[in-house]
Design an enzyme around this catalytic site. Structure first.
Site, PDB file in Angstrom:
ATOM      1  N   HIS A  40       0.817  -1.195   0.112  1.00  0.00           N
ATOM      2  CA  HIS A  40       0.022   0.002   0.085  1.00  0.00           C
ATOM      3  C   HIS A  40       0.917   1.238   0.095  1.00  0.00           C
ATOM      4  O   HIS A  40       2.143   1.146   0.343  1.00  0.00           O
ATOM      5  CB  HIS A  40      -1.129   0.132   1.375  1.00  0.00           C
ATOM      6  N   HIS A 125       5.416   6.890  -2.426  1.00  0.00           N
ATOM      7  CA  HIS A 125       6.301   5.783  -2.513  1.00  0.00           C
ATOM      8  C   HIS A 125       5.682   4.568  -1.873  1.00  0.00           C
ATOM      9  O   HIS A 125       5.008   4.661  -0.945  1.00  0.00           O
ATOM     10  CB  HIS A 125       7.590   6.219  -1.909  1.00  0.00           C
TER      11      HIS A 125
END
Length: 182
Positions: A40, A125
């Site tokens: 995630h 990121h």
């Protein structure tokens, strides 16, 4: 409960991400890879919060989410924190992250008003691994350089999920508490 807000990775991209992890594993470095089901983008780490605080957070996020339309991102590029000379975290980046970054920053202003710390960076990121030791770090660094321009694929960001994180000896277990759609 220990909680965070996340943008989940499209399941169609998980196999490609796992292929990148397999290539990095060839370095035989001490890496703890993120499990496929746990991949995630952390939108906001909340830490330990009460159910009442969670309710306040959800109300704020639902209200702010109405201002945003779903958008596409392309997961592309790989890197390391803090740097390739001293790797602790391996991550995949987002090409042209402006929309994602602006949304994070906008939401973060509201989180700060609620007493949370301001984020240092709004660069999305995807953490794919954590390095636990110094074994073969030079080889790992070289593999990261070789994969520098890796293209994982595109996905739609259309929701933010409140997740509970239960830390266990074998790794974290995440439970989805609520999805908020853009």
């Amino acid at each position: 409960m220990r909680a965070f807000m996340a943008v989940e990775v499209n399941t169609k991209l998980v196999d490609t991400i796992m292929e990148v992890q397999k290539v990095l594993a060839e370095a035989n470095a001490q890496i703890k890879f993120v499990e496929p089901e746990n991949l995630h983008f952390t939108f906001k780490f909340l830490g330990d919060i009460t159910p009442q605080k969670a309710e306040s957070i959800l109300n704020m996020v639902e209200s702010k989410a109405e201002n945003y339309e779903p958008f596409n991102i392309k997961i592309k590029g790989i890197g390391a924190f803090p740097n390739l000379g001293y790797i602790k975290v391996l991550w995949l980046g987002v090409e042209e992250p402006d929309t994602f970054s602006k949304m994070q920053e906008d939401f973060d202003k509201e989180f700060v008003k609620m007493g949370f710390n301001k984020e240092r960076s709004y660069i999305p990121h995807l953490t794919i691994g954590r390095v636990k030791g110094v074994q073969n770090k030079e080889l790992l660094s070289n593999l990261v350089k070789e994969l520098d321009d890796i293209d994982i694929g595109s996905m739609k960001v259309d929701r933010i999920v409140l997740k509970e994180s239960d830390l266990t000896p074998v790794g974290p277990i995440y439970t989805d508490l609520k999805e908020i759609f853009l």
